[in-house]
Design an enzyme around this catalytic site. Structure first.
Site, PDB file in Angstrom:
ATOM      1  N   LYS A 139       0.871  -1.183   0.000  1.00 33.45           N
ATOM      2  CA  LYS A 139       0.000   0.000   0.000  1.00 33.45           C
ATOM      3  C   LYS A 139       0.898   1.220   0.000  1.00 33.45           C
ATOM      4  O   LYS A 139       1.995   1.186   0.560  1.00 33.45           O
ATOM      5  CB  LYS A 139      -0.880   0.025   1.248  1.00 33.45           C
ATOM      6  CG  LYS A 139      -2.135   0.864   1.090  1.00 33.45           C
ATOM      7  CD  LYS A 139      -3.252   0.055   0.472  1.00 33.45           C
ATOM      8  CE  LYS A 139      -4.451   0.892   0.137  1.00 33.45           C
ATOM      9  NZ  LYS A 139      -5.590   0.039  -0.244  1.00 33.45           N
ATOM     10  N   ASP A 179      -7.032   4.100  -4.656  1.00 28.51           N
ATOM     11  CA  ASP A 179      -7.698   3.992  -3.352  1.00 28.51           C
ATOM     12  C   ASP A 179      -8.306   5.383  -3.120  1.00 28.51           C
ATOM     13  O   ASP A 179      -8.514   6.130  -4.097  1.00 28.51           O
ATOM     14  CB  ASP A 179      -6.699   3.571  -2.255  1.00 28.51           C
ATOM     15  CG  ASP A 179      -7.385   3.137  -0.959  1.00 28.51           C
ATOM     16  OD1 ASP A 179      -7.844   1.990  -0.887  1.00 28.51           O
ATOM     17  OD2 ASP A 179      -7.493   3.949  -0.011  1.00 28.51           O
TER      18      ASP A 179
END
Ligand code: NDP
Ligand code: 2IT
Length: 459
Positions: A139, A179
């Site tokens: 991430k 995201d």
């Protein structure tokens, strides 16, 4: 890292082992509240599991899984439209590549910290494993706030961000995606800069535009997948989605496509939200109104309060939707948007099931409350896995330089969500026959990655 840091004295009960494990994790990762929370939710299931399966315990697999392979932090300088110099911080957490290249989104939001990205990367390990596809976990992102910035400012920021990130990623190494705050526009700028710097056109990012290697269904996949998983859970309990009133939070990518699929399957979504508050449209958000929301959020980048002005319904400023009576709930905005009190009102209002479109939208106390009640609860790592699953299908298409048809991709997505449901049932069955999807997802996700790590020896 000095492995002696992980040495714990022989413990007698899983409860003591959990306390010791969490104390060590908090000591090694001070101040990272969201990371502690995400790990604790998993460890509550995994510590008792490995207590009974000592091969994983003896090899310190959970300790290894909570230590990222590496974290990259860097300065991102860019120039705003007034010619002022701006400085943000960029990150990539490469968490675990035991079962595939690092894979996970990029988040651009002022609340981004290393701890937030470690929580998201950790969740990604289990989620990506559950998809059954060859994807490891990562991430990244930045504390950059795209809100209120011009397209050119966002472009300059993305170029600068990618100028550093380029050396760390690659189609077989690490494949970022979107995201919060990173959608089609940002992915295009990031991909363009990567292509320019590396002089190569590869599937190094997913969520790309259809004209440059993107996959059909990727944009829809997270929201659709959450509704497919909900459908699987309801069918397992002799229920169906049709006719159910649903609360949806958020108004971004995941919320929009969860709402779209709910409408298509005959449910009645009645709320949407953003960081300003929520709208309540008691007759149900229609296809036409949803198209208006897409234009509002994806093109005009406006506020959800405008929906209430446009269609004459209620807007509740500064509030979240969980007090409205419903059959189903889909938190699709951000972490910790359902606390104990919200969970209590959902349960007491007779809500049947919750599927988390967002990552960790429920606090651990809320999750425990859901799992102790009759409500059927799907954690994000199961319910929102459709997005990264279709990202992996995008990688396959890029590697073979082919583009698959929409119906084929949608069938694959449905199949993957069904398979995730089955894994949760396999590992999460309670003595009374009900399913604890949290435990099921945690253990099923853990076993696959843990077995690969065991096979590699001590890495
Ligand atoms: P978007 O940026 O498209 O939308 C985010 C939405 O959530 C916006 O409505 C935003 O409101 C709201 N929101 C964001 N932060 C906050 C906050 N701190 N408080 C209140 N509301 C907030 O993001 P996505 O739809 O892509 O992501 C939503 C969630 O789903 C996240 O948890 C993400 O990690 C998760 N997810 C996303 C996937 C994907 O494929 N995109 C895949 C799997 C999970 P505002 O505009 O006012 O900020
Ligand atoms: O949280 C997530 O799974 C995502 N943001 C999507 C990640 C991806 O690589 O598609």
């Amino acid at each position: 890292m000095d492995t002696r840091m992980f040495k714990v004295p022989a413990a007698t009960t899983p409860g003591e082992e959990l306390d010791r494990f969490m104390a060590g994790l908090k000591r090694r990762n001070p101040g990272e509240a969201e990371f502690h929370q995400a790990v604790e939710e998993v460890a509550k299931d995994i510590v008792p599991f490995i207590h009974n399966n000592p091969v994983y315990k003896d090899a310190y697999i959970l300790e290894r899984m909570t230590e990222p392979d590496r974290t990259i932090m860097f300065r991102v300088c860019w120039e705003d439209d007034q010619g002022r110099v701006r400085v943000n911080r960029g990150y990539r957490v490469q968490m675990n590549n035991a079962i595939g290249p690092y894979k996970g989104g990029l988040r651009f939001h002022p609340s981004v910290t290393l701890g937030v990205l470690k929580f998201l990367a950790f969740e990604q390990t289990f989620k990506n494993s559950l998809t059954g596809l060859q994807i490891g976990s990562g991430k990244g992102g930045s504390d950059f706030n795209p809100k209120g910035k011009s397209d050119r400012e966002v472009m300059r920021f993305c170029y600068s961000f990618m100028t550093e990130l380029e050396r760390h990623i690659g189609e077989d190494t690490d494949v970022p995606a979107g995201d919060i705050g990173v959608g089609a526009r940002e992915i295009a700028y990031l991909f363009g800069q990567h292509k320019r710097m590396s002089n190569s056109f590869t599937g190094v990012l997913t969520g790309k535009g259809l004209s440059f290697g993107g996959s059909l269904i990727r944009m829809e996949a997270t929201g659709y997948g959450a509704v497919y998983l909900m459908n699987n859970m309801l069918e397992h309990n002799g229920e169906s989605i049709e006719g159910k009133t649903a609360l949806v939070s958020g108004a971004g990518n995941v919320a929009q496509y969860a709402t779209e699929k709910l409408i298509e399957l005959g449910a009645k979504p009645v709320t949407l939200s953003d960081s300003g508050g929520f709208i309540h449209d008691p007759d149900g958000i229609t296809r036409e109104r949803l198209e208006w929301v897409k234009e509002l959020k994806n093109v005009r980048r406006g506020r959800i309060s405008e929906y209430a002005d446009e269609f004459g319904c209620e807007y509740h400023e500064g509030l979240r939707p969980w007090g409205i009576k419903c059959d189903l709930a889909f938190p699709c905005a951000t972490q910790n948007e359902i606390d104990m009190e919200d969970a209590r009102s959902l349960i007491s209002n007779g809500c049947l099931a919750v599927a988390e479109g967002a990552n960790m939208p429920s606090t651990n106390e809320a999750v425990d409350l859901f799992n102790e009640s009759k409500l059927i609860f799907a954690p994000g790592k199961a319910a929102n896995a459709g997005g990264v699953a279709v990202s992996a299908l995008e990688m396959s298409q890029n590697a073979s330089r082919l583009a698959w048809e929409e119906a084929h991709l949608d069938d694959q997505l449905k199949g993957i969500m069904k398979e995730i449901h089955e894994q949760c049932v396999q590992y999460g069955k309670n003595e009374d026959g009900s399913i604890n999807y949290t435990r099921g997802a945690n253990i099923a996700g853990f076993v696959k990655v843990a077995d690969a790590m065991l096979a590699y020896g001590i890495i």
